[in-house]
Design an enzyme around this catalytic site. Structure first.
Site, PDB file in Angstrom:
ATOM      1  N   TYR A  63       0.835  -1.207   0.000  1.00 42.59           N
ATOM      2  CA  TYR A  63       0.000   0.000   0.000  1.00 42.59           C
ATOM      3  C   TYR A  63       0.864   1.248   0.000  1.00 42.59           C
ATOM      4  O   TYR A  63       1.711   1.443   0.881  1.00 42.59           O
ATOM      5  CB  TYR A  63      -0.939   0.011   1.196  1.00 42.59           C
ATOM      6  CG  TYR A  63      -2.092  -0.978   1.094  1.00 42.59           C
ATOM      7  CD1 TYR A  63      -2.358  -1.661  -0.097  1.00 42.59           C
ATOM      8  CD2 TYR A  63      -2.917  -1.229   2.172  1.00 42.59           C
ATOM      9  CE1 TYR A  63      -3.408  -2.561  -0.194  1.00 42.59           C
ATOM     10  CE2 TYR A  63      -3.986  -2.125   2.088  1.00 42.59           C
ATOM     11  CZ  TYR A  63      -4.226  -2.790   0.905  1.00 42.59           C
ATOM     12  OH  TYR A  63      -5.263  -3.680   0.813  1.00 42.59           O
ATOM     13  N   ALA A 236     -18.278   0.457  -2.171  1.00 38.22           N
ATOM     14  CA  ALA A 236     -18.422   0.532  -3.635  1.00 38.22           C
ATOM     15  C   ALA A 236     -17.956   1.873  -4.199  1.00 38.22           C
ATOM     16  O   ALA A 236     -18.580   2.432  -5.104  1.00 38.22           O
ATOM     17  CB  ALA A 236     -19.869   0.254  -4.037  1.00 38.22           C
TER      18      ALA A 236
END
Length: 325
Positions: A63, A236
Protein backbone atom coordinates in the site's frame (compact mmCIF):
# COMPACT_ATOMS: atom_id res chain seq x y z
CA UNK A 1 -32.38 -10.92 14.49
CA UNK A 2 -29.27 -8.89 15.25
CA UNK A 3 -26.08 -9.19 13.25
CA UNK A 4 -24.28 -12.44 14.18
CA UNK A 5 -21.20 -12.36 16.35
CA UNK A 6 -18.07 -12.32 14.28
CA UNK A 7 -16.31 -15.70 13.92
CA UNK A 8 -13.07 -13.94 14.87
CA UNK A 9 -14.32 -14.06 18.46
CA UNK A 10 -14.02 -17.83 18.27
CA UNK A 11 -10.27 -17.29 17.94
CA UNK A 12 -10.16 -14.98 20.98
CA UNK A 13 -9.78 -11.85 18.86
CA UNK A 14 -12.21 -9.15 20.05
CA UNK A 15 -12.57 -7.61 16.60
CA UNK A 16 -14.92 -4.73 15.87
CA UNK A 17 -17.63 -5.43 13.27
CA UNK A 18 -16.08 -2.78 10.98
CA UNK A 19 -12.45 -2.49 9.82
CA UNK A 20 -10.59 0.63 8.73
CA UNK A 21 -8.73 -0.03 5.49
CA UNK A 22 -5.47 1.92 5.33
CA UNK A 23 -4.66 1.62 1.62
CA UNK A 24 -4.79 5.42 1.19
CA UNK A 25 -2.45 6.17 4.09
CA UNK A 26 0.78 7.72 2.84
CA UNK A 27 -0.60 9.59 -0.17
CA UNK A 28 0.39 8.60 -3.68
CA UNK A 29 2.02 5.36 -4.85
CA UNK A 30 5.34 7.07 -5.52
CA UNK A 31 8.79 7.37 -4.04
CA UNK A 32 8.26 10.80 -2.50
CA UNK A 33 9.01 11.15 1.21
CA UNK A 34 6.33 11.02 3.89
CA UNK A 35 5.30 14.49 5.05
CA UNK A 36 3.97 15.58 8.44
CA UNK A 37 0.68 16.39 6.71
CA UNK A 38 0.29 12.77 5.55
CA UNK A 39 0.91 11.58 9.11
CA UNK A 40 -1.64 14.13 10.39
CA UNK A 41 -4.22 12.83 7.89
CA UNK A 42 -3.59 9.32 9.17
CA UNK A 43 -4.01 10.44 12.78
CA UNK A 44 -7.34 12.05 11.92
CA UNK A 45 -8.58 8.89 10.20
CA UNK A 46 -7.59 6.65 13.12
CA UNK A 47 -9.18 9.02 15.64
CA UNK A 48 -12.44 8.99 13.66
CA UNK A 49 -12.34 5.19 13.50
CA UNK A 50 -11.73 4.89 17.24
CA UNK A 51 -14.64 7.27 17.87
CA UNK A 52 -17.08 4.87 16.21
CA UNK A 53 -15.66 1.79 17.89
CA UNK A 54 -13.29 0.45 15.21
CA UNK A 55 -10.32 -1.40 16.69
CA UNK A 56 -9.30 -3.38 13.58
CA UNK A 57 -6.93 -1.91 10.96
CA UNK A 58 -6.08 -3.43 7.58
CA UNK A 59 -2.81 -2.76 5.75
CA UNK A 60 -0.57 -4.40 3.13
CA UNK A 61 3.13 -4.17 2.45
CA UNK A 62 2.45 -2.75 -1.03
CA UNK A 63 0.00 0.00 0.00
CA UNK A 64 1.43 3.26 -1.30
CA UNK A 65 4.63 1.25 -1.79
CA UNK A 66 5.23 0.76 1.92
CA UNK A 67 4.38 4.32 2.95
CA UNK A 68 1.03 3.30 4.45
CA UNK A 69 2.80 1.12 7.01
CA UNK A 70 5.41 3.81 7.68
CA UNK A 71 2.63 6.33 8.35
CA UNK A 72 0.76 3.90 10.57
CA UNK A 73 4.00 3.24 12.43
CA UNK A 74 4.38 6.97 13.05
CA UNK A 75 0.83 7.08 14.38
CA UNK A 76 1.55 4.22 16.77
CA UNK A 77 4.77 5.85 17.96
CA UNK A 78 2.97 9.14 18.62
CA UNK A 79 -0.07 7.57 20.36
CA UNK A 80 0.84 6.09 23.74
CA UNK A 81 -0.89 2.78 24.42
CA UNK A 82 -2.60 2.56 21.04
CA UNK A 83 -0.87 -0.65 19.93
CA UNK A 84 -2.37 -2.58 22.84
CA UNK A 85 -5.87 -1.33 22.03
CA UNK A 86 -6.06 -2.37 18.39
CA UNK A 87 -5.82 -5.28 15.98
CA UNK A 88 -3.36 -4.83 13.12
CA UNK A 89 -3.45 -7.02 10.04
CA UNK A 90 -1.28 -6.71 6.98
CA UNK A 91 -0.74 -8.65 3.78
CA UNK A 92 2.15 -9.86 1.68
CA UNK A 93 2.65 -11.77 -1.54
CA UNK A 94 2.69 -9.14 -4.33
CA UNK A 95 5.86 -7.79 -5.93
CA UNK A 96 5.30 -4.48 -7.70
CA UNK A 97 7.05 -3.25 -10.84
CA UNK A 98 10.15 -1.38 -9.76
CA UNK A 99 10.62 -3.28 -6.51
CA UNK A 100 13.26 -5.49 -8.15
CA UNK A 101 14.41 -6.52 -11.61
CA UNK A 102 11.44 -8.78 -12.40
CA UNK A 103 7.89 -8.25 -13.64
CA UNK A 104 5.00 -7.42 -11.34
CA UNK A 105 3.96 -10.77 -9.92
CA UNK A 106 2.62 -12.75 -7.01
CA UNK A 107 5.15 -14.34 -4.69
CA UNK A 108 4.12 -16.67 -1.87
CA UNK A 109 7.49 -18.38 -1.63
CA UNK A 110 8.58 -19.08 1.92
CA UNK A 111 11.57 -16.78 1.72
CA UNK A 112 9.46 -13.88 0.43
CA UNK A 113 6.83 -14.33 3.16
CA UNK A 114 9.48 -14.33 5.89
CA UNK A 115 11.31 -11.31 4.47
CA UNK A 116 8.02 -9.45 3.93
CA UNK A 117 6.95 -9.86 7.54
CA UNK A 118 10.29 -8.52 8.78
CA UNK A 119 9.78 -5.49 6.56
CA UNK A 120 6.20 -4.99 7.75
CA UNK A 121 7.20 -5.12 11.41
CA UNK A 122 10.06 -2.70 10.81
CA UNK A 123 7.87 -0.17 9.01
CA UNK A 124 5.16 -0.40 11.68
CA UNK A 125 7.67 -0.33 14.52
CA UNK A 126 5.99 -3.26 16.28
CA UNK A 127 7.07 -6.68 17.51
CA UNK A 128 4.18 -8.69 16.09
CA UNK A 129 1.20 -8.68 13.74
CA UNK A 130 -2.17 -9.81 14.98
CA UNK A 131 -3.08 -11.20 11.54
CA UNK A 132 -1.10 -11.79 8.33
CA UNK A 133 -2.96 -12.41 5.07
CA UNK A 134 -1.57 -13.90 1.85
CA UNK A 135 -2.61 -11.16 -0.56
CA UNK A 136 -3.31 -13.08 -3.78
CA UNK A 137 -3.18 -16.72 -4.89
CA UNK A 138 0.25 -17.45 -6.35
CA UNK A 139 0.03 -20.18 -9.04
CA UNK A 140 3.65 -21.18 -8.33
CA UNK A 141 3.16 -21.45 -4.58
CA UNK A 142 4.11 -24.69 -2.85
CA UNK A 143 1.66 -25.34 0.02
CA UNK A 144 4.27 -27.12 2.12
CA UNK A 145 6.70 -24.21 1.74
CA UNK A 146 4.01 -21.74 2.79
CA UNK A 147 3.09 -23.91 5.77
CA UNK A 148 6.70 -24.02 6.93
CA UNK A 149 7.06 -20.24 6.67
CA UNK A 150 3.84 -19.60 8.58
CA UNK A 151 4.88 -22.07 11.29
CA UNK A 152 8.18 -20.19 11.72
CA UNK A 153 6.38 -16.86 12.01
CA UNK A 154 3.91 -18.25 14.51
CA UNK A 155 6.55 -20.00 16.61
CA UNK A 156 8.72 -16.87 16.73
CA UNK A 157 5.76 -14.75 17.87
CA UNK A 158 6.01 -12.41 14.89
CA UNK A 159 2.48 -13.29 13.69
CA UNK A 160 -0.34 -14.50 15.92
CA UNK A 161 -2.97 -15.44 13.32
CA UNK A 162 -3.16 -16.06 9.57
CA UNK A 163 -5.58 -15.70 6.71
CA UNK A 164 -5.87 -15.18 2.98
CA UNK A 165 -7.21 -12.61 0.57
CA UNK A 166 -8.98 -13.10 -2.77
CA UNK A 167 -9.05 -16.90 -2.55
CA UNK A 168 -11.71 -19.50 -3.23
CA UNK A 169 -12.64 -22.39 -0.99
CA UNK A 170 -10.49 -25.03 -2.70
CA UNK A 171 -7.40 -22.82 -2.58
CA UNK A 172 -7.89 -22.33 1.16
CA UNK A 173 -8.61 -26.02 1.67
CA UNK A 174 -5.34 -26.96 -0.03
CA UNK A 175 -3.27 -24.56 2.07
CA UNK A 176 -5.00 -25.65 5.26
CA UNK A 177 -4.30 -29.30 4.55
CA UNK A 178 -0.56 -28.57 4.83
CA UNK A 179 -0.65 -26.04 7.65
CA UNK A 180 -0.96 -26.63 11.38
CA UNK A 181 -1.96 -23.02 11.96
CA UNK A 182 -5.57 -22.24 11.01
CA UNK A 183 -6.56 -19.69 8.40
CA UNK A 184 -9.13 -17.49 10.11
CA UNK A 185 -9.78 -14.73 7.53
CA UNK A 186 -10.65 -14.54 3.83
CA UNK A 187 -10.85 -11.03 2.37
CA UNK A 188 -12.82 -10.64 -0.87
CA UNK A 189 -14.38 -7.84 -2.89
CA UNK A 190 -18.01 -7.70 -1.83
CA UNK A 191 -20.46 -4.81 -1.94
CA UNK A 192 -23.87 -3.76 -3.14
CA UNK A 193 -22.18 -3.23 -6.52
CA UNK A 194 -20.00 -6.38 -6.48
CA UNK A 195 -22.76 -8.88 -5.72
CA UNK A 196 -21.06 -11.99 -7.08
CA UNK A 197 -20.91 -13.46 -3.58
CA UNK A 198 -24.73 -13.58 -3.60
CA UNK A 199 -25.09 -14.44 -7.27
CA UNK A 200 -22.83 -17.49 -6.88
CA UNK A 201 -25.51 -19.15 -4.80
CA UNK A 202 -28.67 -17.64 -6.24
CA UNK A 203 -27.85 -18.48 -9.87
CA UNK A 204 -27.01 -22.15 -9.33
CA UNK A 205 -28.57 -24.15 -12.20
CA UNK A 206 -29.50 -20.93 -14.02
CA UNK A 207 -27.98 -19.34 -17.15
CA UNK A 208 -26.73 -16.31 -15.18
CA UNK A 209 -24.20 -18.55 -13.43
CA UNK A 210 -22.11 -18.55 -16.61
CA UNK A 211 -21.27 -14.87 -16.13
CA UNK A 212 -20.38 -14.92 -12.44
CA UNK A 213 -16.68 -15.07 -11.54
CA UNK A 214 -17.10 -15.30 -7.76
CA UNK A 215 -15.95 -18.78 -6.66
CA UNK A 216 -19.02 -20.88 -5.91
CA UNK A 217 -19.03 -22.48 -2.47
CA UNK A 218 -16.61 -20.00 -0.91
CA UNK A 219 -19.22 -18.32 1.29
CA UNK A 220 -20.50 -21.66 2.53
CA UNK A 221 -17.00 -23.06 3.10
CA UNK A 222 -15.89 -20.04 5.13
CA UNK A 223 -19.04 -20.21 7.24
CA UNK A 224 -18.63 -23.90 7.95
CA UNK A 225 -14.93 -23.52 8.81
CA UNK A 226 -15.45 -20.38 10.95
CA UNK A 227 -13.32 -18.29 8.60
CA UNK A 228 -14.10 -14.60 8.91
CA UNK A 229 -15.20 -13.08 5.61
CA UNK A 230 -13.99 -9.51 5.16
CA UNK A 231 -15.31 -7.26 2.39
CA UNK A 232 -12.89 -4.95 0.64
CA UNK A 233 -14.49 -2.24 -1.49
CA UNK A 234 -17.49 -2.45 0.85
CA UNK A 235 -18.66 1.10 0.13
CA UNK A 236 -18.42 0.53 -3.63
CA UNK A 237 -16.26 3.64 -4.11
CA UNK A 238 -19.20 5.84 -3.09
CA UNK A 239 -21.47 4.85 -5.97
CA UNK A 240 -24.48 4.62 -3.63
CA UNK A 241 -23.56 7.33 -1.16
CA UNK A 242 -23.40 10.60 -3.08
CA UNK A 243 -20.79 10.08 -5.76
CA UNK A 244 -22.00 11.24 -9.17
CA UNK A 245 -23.19 8.14 -11.01
CA UNK A 246 -24.01 9.64 -14.40
CA UNK A 247 -22.93 7.39 -17.25
CA UNK A 248 -22.81 4.24 -15.17
CA UNK A 249 -25.15 1.31 -15.63
CA UNK A 250 -28.78 2.18 -14.78
CA UNK A 251 -28.85 -0.33 -11.92
CA UNK A 252 -26.36 1.85 -10.02
CA UNK A 253 -28.59 4.91 -10.14
CA UNK A 254 -31.72 2.92 -9.27
CA UNK A 255 -30.01 1.29 -6.29
CA UNK A 256 -28.58 4.61 -5.08
CA UNK A 257 -32.09 6.08 -5.02
CA UNK A 258 -33.36 3.19 -2.87
CA UNK A 259 -30.38 3.52 -0.52
CA UNK A 260 -31.08 7.24 -0.13
CA UNK A 261 -34.77 6.61 0.59
CA UNK A 262 -34.02 3.97 3.22
CA UNK A 263 -31.45 6.23 4.87
CA UNK A 264 -33.91 9.14 5.06
CA UNK A 265 -36.62 6.89 6.48
CA UNK A 266 -34.29 5.87 9.33
CA UNK A 267 -32.56 9.20 9.78
CA UNK A 268 -29.14 7.69 9.15
CA UNK A 269 -26.49 7.93 6.44
CA UNK A 270 -26.47 6.11 3.13
CA UNK A 271 -23.13 4.59 4.16
CA UNK A 272 -24.84 2.85 7.07
CA UNK A 273 -27.45 1.32 4.73
CA UNK A 274 -24.84 0.08 2.25
CA UNK A 275 -22.80 -1.58 5.00
CA UNK A 276 -25.86 -2.95 6.79
CA UNK A 277 -26.85 -4.69 3.55
CA UNK A 278 -23.53 -6.58 3.60
CA UNK A 279 -23.76 -7.34 7.31
CA UNK A 280 -27.25 -8.81 6.95
CA UNK A 281 -25.68 -11.87 5.33
CA UNK A 282 -25.59 -14.81 7.80
CA UNK A 283 -21.84 -15.25 7.20
CA UNK A 284 -21.27 -12.21 9.43
CA UNK A 285 -19.34 -10.21 6.82
CA UNK A 286 -16.87 -7.69 8.27
CA UNK A 287 -16.86 -4.63 5.96
CA UNK A 288 -13.64 -2.70 5.38
CA UNK A 289 -13.99 1.08 5.11
CA UNK A 290 -11.40 2.18 2.59
CA UNK A 291 -11.43 5.92 3.25
CA UNK A 292 -9.03 8.28 4.97
CA UNK A 293 -11.64 11.07 5.29
CA UNK A 294 -12.83 11.41 8.91
CA UNK A 295 -16.35 12.50 7.95
CA UNK A 296 -16.72 9.51 5.66
CA UNK A 297 -15.52 7.15 8.40
CA UNK A 298 -17.91 8.66 10.96
CA UNK A 299 -20.76 8.31 8.47
CA UNK A 300 -20.48 4.53 8.90
CA UNK A 301 -21.13 4.48 12.65
CA UNK A 302 -24.79 3.41 12.51
CA UNK A 303 -24.16 0.40 10.26
CA UNK A 304 -23.67 -2.02 13.15
CA UNK A 305 -27.00 -1.11 14.78
CA UNK A 306 -28.95 -1.04 11.51
CA UNK A 307 -30.95 -4.19 10.77
CA UNK A 308 -32.52 -4.28 7.32
CA UNK A 309 -35.66 -6.30 6.85
CA UNK A 310 -35.67 -9.26 4.48
CA UNK A 311 -37.88 -7.17 2.17
CA UNK A 312 -35.40 -4.27 2.17
CA UNK A 313 -32.41 -6.55 1.61
CA UNK A 314 -34.03 -8.16 -1.43
CA UNK A 315 -35.21 -4.80 -2.73
CA UNK A 316 -31.61 -3.57 -2.82
CA UNK A 317 -30.28 -6.83 -4.24
CA UNK A 318 -32.89 -6.92 -7.02
CA UNK A 319 -32.17 -3.30 -7.92
CA UNK A 320 -28.42 -3.93 -8.06
CA UNK A 321 -28.62 -7.05 -10.24
CA UNK A 322 -31.31 -5.47 -12.43
CA UNK A 323 -33.76 -8.36 -12.54
CA UNK A 324 -36.55 -9.96 -10.62
CA UNK A 325 -35.82 -13.04 -8.56
Amino acid sequence: MSNPQLPLHLHHIPASPLVLGCMRFGGEWDGLPITDNLVYEGHQAVEAALEIGINHYDLADIYTRGKAEHVFGRILAESAGLREQIIIQSKCGIRLVGDDDGPQRYDSSGSHILASVDGILQRLGVDYLDILLLHRPDPLAHPQEIAEALAKLHHSGKVRHFGVSNMGSEQIRLLQSYSNVPFIVNQLEMSLDKIGFVEAGVTVNRPQALHNVFPYGTMEFCQSEHIQLQAWGALAQGRFTGRVVDGQRPEIEATAQIVERMAKERGITSEAIVLAWLMKHPAGIQPIIGSIRPERIRACKDAVQTELTRYEWYELYSASCGRRM
